[in-house]
Design a protein around this motif. Structure first.
Motif, PDB file in Angstrom:
ATOM      1  N   SER A 151       0.813  -1.199   0.000  1.00  0.00           N
ATOM      2  CA  SER A 151       0.000   0.000   0.000  1.00  0.00           C
ATOM      3  C   SER A 151       0.850   1.254   0.000  1.00  0.00           C
ATOM      4  N   SER A 152       1.980   1.232   0.724  1.00  0.00           N
ATOM      5  CA  SER A 152       2.828   2.418   0.752  1.00  0.00           C
ATOM      6  C   SER A 152       3.456   2.662  -0.609  1.00  0.00           C
ATOM      7  N   ILE A 153       3.824   1.578  -1.318  1.00  0.00           N
ATOM      8  CA  ILE A 153       4.392   1.718  -2.653  1.00  0.00           C
ATOM      9  C   ILE A 153       3.351   2.265  -3.612  1.00  0.00           C
ATOM     10  N   LEU A 154       2.141   1.750  -3.556  1.00  0.00           N
ATOM     11  CA  LEU A 154       1.139   2.127  -4.536  1.00  0.00           C
ATOM     12  C   LEU A 154       0.574   3.515  -4.272  1.00  0.00           C
ATOM     13  N   ASP A 155       0.706   4.033  -3.074  1.00  0.00           N
ATOM     14  CA  ASP A 155       0.061   5.285  -2.726  1.00  0.00           C
ATOM     15  C   ASP A 155       0.994   6.479  -2.638  1.00  0.00           C
ATOM     16  N   ARG A 156       2.307   6.279  -2.814  1.00  0.00           N
ATOM     17  CA  ARG A 156       3.197   7.432  -2.719  1.00  0.00           C
ATOM     18  C   ARG A 156       4.388   7.263  -3.652  1.00  0.00           C
ATOM     19  N   ASN A 157       5.010   8.403  -3.966  1.00  0.00           N
ATOM     20  CA  ASN A 157       6.216   8.414  -4.813  1.00  0.00           C
ATOM     21  C   ASN A 157       5.979   7.772  -6.177  1.00  0.00           C
ATOM     22  N   ASN A 158       4.776   7.937  -6.714  1.00  0.00           N
ATOM     23  CA  ASN A 158       4.465   7.376  -8.010  1.00  0.00           C
ATOM     24  C   ASN A 158       4.533   8.437  -9.090  1.00  0.00           C
ATOM     25  N   SER A 159       4.736   7.988 -10.319  1.00  0.00           N
ATOM     26  CA  SER A 159       4.521   8.837 -11.483  1.00  0.00           C
ATOM     27  C   SER A 159       3.276   8.336 -12.182  1.00  0.00           C
ATOM     28  N   ILE A 160       2.365   9.232 -12.510  1.00  0.00           N
ATOM     29  CA  ILE A 160       1.134   8.838 -13.174  1.00  0.00           C
ATOM     30  C   ILE A 160       0.904   9.709 -14.406  1.00  0.00           C
ATOM     31  N   ALA A 161       0.202   9.153 -15.364  1.00  0.00           N
ATOM     32  CA  ALA A 161      -0.232   9.889 -16.554  1.00  0.00           C
ATOM     33  C   ALA A 161      -1.661   9.438 -16.825  1.00  0.00           C
ATOM     34  N   THR A 162      -2.639  10.234 -16.401  1.00  0.00           N
ATOM     35  CA  THR A 162      -4.025   9.794 -16.409  1.00  0.00           C
ATOM     36  C   THR A 162      -4.964  10.884 -16.898  1.00  0.00           C
ATOM     37  N   VAL A 163      -6.087  10.445 -17.430  1.00  0.00           N
ATOM     38  CA  VAL A 163      -7.242  11.318 -17.650  1.00  0.00           C
ATOM     39  C   VAL A 163      -8.176  11.086 -16.471  1.00  0.00           C
ATOM     40  N   GLN A 164      -8.605  12.157 -15.837  1.00  0.00           N
ATOM     41  CA  GLN A 164      -9.360  12.050 -14.599  1.00  0.00           C
ATOM     42  C   GLN A 164     -10.719  12.726 -14.714  1.00  0.00           C
ATOM     43  N   ILE A 165     -11.718  12.082 -14.145  1.00  0.00           N
ATOM     44  CA  ILE A 165     -12.936  12.804 -13.768  1.00  0.00           C
ATOM     45  C   ILE A 165     -12.630  13.352 -12.388  1.00  0.00           C
ATOM     46  N   PRO A 166     -12.361  14.661 -12.275  1.00  0.00           N
ATOM     47  CA  PRO A 166     -11.844  15.201 -11.011  1.00  0.00           C
ATOM     48  C   PRO A 166     -12.826  15.016  -9.865  1.00  0.00           C
ATOM     49  N   TYR A 167     -12.270  14.965  -8.672  1.00  0.00           N
ATOM     50  CA  TYR A 167     -13.087  14.848  -7.469  1.00  0.00           C
ATOM     51  C   TYR A 167     -14.080  15.995  -7.366  1.00  0.00           C
ATOM     52  N   ASN A 168     -15.289  15.640  -7.059  1.00  0.00           N
ATOM     53  CA  ASN A 168     -16.332  16.608  -6.730  1.00  0.00           C
ATOM     54  C   ASN A 168     -17.282  15.914  -5.780  1.00  0.00           C
ATOM     55  N   SER A 169     -17.543  16.523  -4.655  1.00  0.00           N
ATOM     56  CA  SER A 169     -18.379  15.879  -3.637  1.00  0.00           C
ATOM     57  C   SER A 169     -19.788  15.585  -4.142  1.00  0.00           C
ATOM     58  N   THR A 170     -20.199  16.256  -5.223  1.00  0.00           N
ATOM     59  CA  THR A 170     -21.541  16.017  -5.775  1.00  0.00           C
ATOM     60  C   THR A 170     -21.549  14.924  -6.838  1.00  0.00           C
ATOM     61  N   ASN A 171     -20.377  14.447  -7.229  1.00  0.00           N
ATOM     62  CA  ASN A 171     -20.324  13.357  -8.209  1.00  0.00           C
ATOM     63  C   ASN A 171     -20.960  12.095  -7.643  1.00  0.00           C
ATOM     64  N   LYS A 172     -21.759  11.441  -8.442  1.00  0.00           N
ATOM     65  CA  LYS A 172     -22.355  10.167  -8.061  1.00  0.00           C
ATOM     66  C   LYS A 172     -22.087   9.168  -9.186  1.00  0.00           C
ATOM     67  N   ILE A 173     -20.874   8.628  -9.166  1.00  0.00           N
ATOM     68  CA  ILE A 173     -20.417   7.733 -10.225  1.00  0.00           C
ATOM     69  C   ILE A 173     -20.565   6.294  -9.755  1.00  0.00           C
ATOM     70  N   THR A 174     -21.172   5.461 -10.589  1.00  0.00           N
ATOM     71  CA  THR A 174     -21.428   4.074 -10.184  1.00  0.00           C
ATOM     72  C   THR A 174     -20.643   3.059 -11.012  1.00  0.00           C
ATOM     73  N   GLY A 175     -19.682   3.533 -11.785  1.00  0.00           N
ATOM     74  CA  GLY A 175     -18.862   2.597 -12.526  1.00  0.00           C
ATOM     75  C   GLY A 175     -17.977   3.294 -13.534  1.00  0.00           C
ATOM     76  N   ALA A 176     -16.991   2.546 -14.038  1.00  0.00           N
ATOM     77  CA  ALA A 176     -16.081   3.074 -15.052  1.00  0.00           C
ATOM     78  C   ALA A 176     -15.451   1.905 -15.789  1.00  0.00           C
ATOM     79  N   GLY A 177     -15.214   2.106 -17.100  1.00  0.00           N
ATOM     80  CA  GLY A 177     -14.612   1.028 -17.869  1.00  0.00           C
ATOM     81  C   GLY A 177     -14.037   1.505 -19.182  1.00  0.00           C
ATOM     82  N   ALA A 178     -13.324   0.606 -19.847  1.00  0.00           N
ATOM     83  CA  ALA A 178     -12.698   0.903 -21.133  1.00  0.00           C
ATOM     84  C   ALA A 178     -12.130  -0.387 -21.695  1.00  0.00           C
TER      85      ALA A 178
END
Length: 399
Positions: A151-178
């Motif tokens: 968990s410490s490896i996966l949650d810190r000191n990472n490099s990422i390149a992502t497309v994000q649906i940014p956090y919003n407290s009003t978002n109600k997302i029930t799934g994601a796929g590709a």
């Protein structure tokens, strides 16, 4: 420091790890060896049948009701059963007409495990020794033992390149796929990993699915199917901690996947995380027919027991400080060619009204925290076949 000197140091560390692993196995005291045997008996559940895969790893067919998930204290008095099926909307975004992707089969030979059993990769003594060795090398003050290292490896000191649906407290997302392209970066060792993933999140809690090359977890550099769970109290890959309830008799987590070749042939596969309409469980769907692999029960979450508030599609790598970062995706910056780029085709998400929406229908954010090494692009309305198209990747650091 001169590049040649850096290379010599990296090679020396790699040799030291290999030698130390052999030494660790040979220098185990009788008490330590007995303790490892005790741990293996707790981790590996009794097998009704065993299946050996091409790389030599063994999958145990374990009684559905004895799988690790039910060691979770909140799942002791469950009413789950092996014939469970989710109540989900029709998942859209599948593509079987592409002329660039090559078919493959992740399923276990012979049709997989018997009815009412599920496949779990057997943990070996070498797995435990490797985990123990690397935790000692990191130092007691740097990271705790066991799955907490993961968990410490996966949650810190990472490099990422992502497309994000940014956090919003009003978002109600029930799934994601590709439809995710599969890759096999070669320049990894030790604690490094490289992965392509879909991630749904609410607060600290998240679920990930995708492909990964992770020598620390698996002891090799094969491309494998992976899931990752993080709650307020748990964080681990696949079934290494209780939480994911496996129902599929033939598709194993940790299963080896093919890696695409730059310029072709290309391998890809649909993956989806979707919330059950009737009870809030989060299901993992895999393959052209969106086959159910298993689910994470809503009762193990305190945030994701409702909705996701953000989603990510893209790549993630990790390398210890001072060690050159590995490649991501296809190993090159995206150029707009599906025979060369790491990609997510038909990138979609589900709303709280159980409607499938393209990423074209929402404002997204492109994020790459090491743009000199890895990049990401998003192509809305890229075409009928590809839908919304996320391209990502990069060479990492070359010596």
């Amino acid at each position: 420091m001169h590049l040649r000197a850096i290379l010599q140091i990296v090679v020396a560390i790699s040799l030291l790890l290999s030698y130390a692993k052999i030494e660790a196995r040979q220098s185990l005291s009788k008490v330590e060896d007995l303790e490892l045997e005790r741990q293996l008996k707790l981790i590996n559940k009794p097998a009704i049948k065993t299946i050996k895969r091409k790389y030599g790893e063994i999958y145990d067919c374990v009684d559905f009701y004895k799988q690790p998930a039910f060691d979770h204290p909140l799942l002791k008095n469950h009413n789950f059963h092996p014939e469970m099926k989710p109540t989900l909307p029709n998942l859209q975004g599948d593509d079987t007409s592409s002329n660039i992707n090559k078919p493959f089969n992740i399923g276990l030979k012979g049709g997989g495990c018997p009815t009412e059993t599920i496949p779990i990769k057997r943990i070996t003594k070498d797995d435990l020794i490797r985990q123990r060795l690397l935790s000692h090398i990191r130092g007691a003050d740097e990271s705790p033992d066991g799955d907490d290292i993961e968990s410490s490896i996966l949650d810190r000191n990472n490099s990422i390149a992502t497309v994000q649906i940014p956090y919003n407290s009003t978002n109600k997302i029930t799934g994601a796929g590709a439809i995710i392209s599969l890759h096999n970066p070669q320049n990894l060792s030790g604690h490094q990993f490289s992965a392509g993933r879909i991630k749904v999140q609410n607060g600290i809690e998240s679920i990930q699915v995708g492909w990964i090359v992770n020598p620390y977890v698996y002891g090799d550099t094969h491309t494998r199917l992976y899931t990752y769970l993080k709650t307020e109290k748990l964080a681990c890959f696949n079934t290494r901690c209780p939480g994911f309830i496996h129902i599929n008799t033939a598709i194993p987590l940790d299963g080896d996947l093919p890696g695409s070749t730059y310029g072709g042939p290309i391998y890809d596969v649909p993956m989806y995380i979707a919330r059950d309409i009737s009870n809030g469980n989060w299901w993992f769907k895999f393959g052209p027919n969106y086959t159910s692999v298993g689910f994470w029960p809503s009762k193990i979450f305190t945030k994701l027991n409702e909705f996701a508030t953000s989603v990510e599609y893209g790549g993630i790598v990790y390398s210890p400080p001072g060690v050159p970062e590995p490649s991501m995706g296809g190993g090159y910056f995206p150029v707009g060619d599906l025979k060369k780029d790491g990609y997510f085709k038909n990138s979609t998400y589900l709303t709280d009204k159980n409607e499938t929406k393209s990423l074209d229908d929402i404002e997204v954010k492109l994020y790459a925290n090491s743009p000199n090494l890895y990049r990401v692009t998003d192509y809305p309305n890229s075409g009928v076949e590809s839908g919304n198209l996320v391209l990502y990747g990069g060479p990492g650091e070359h010596i």
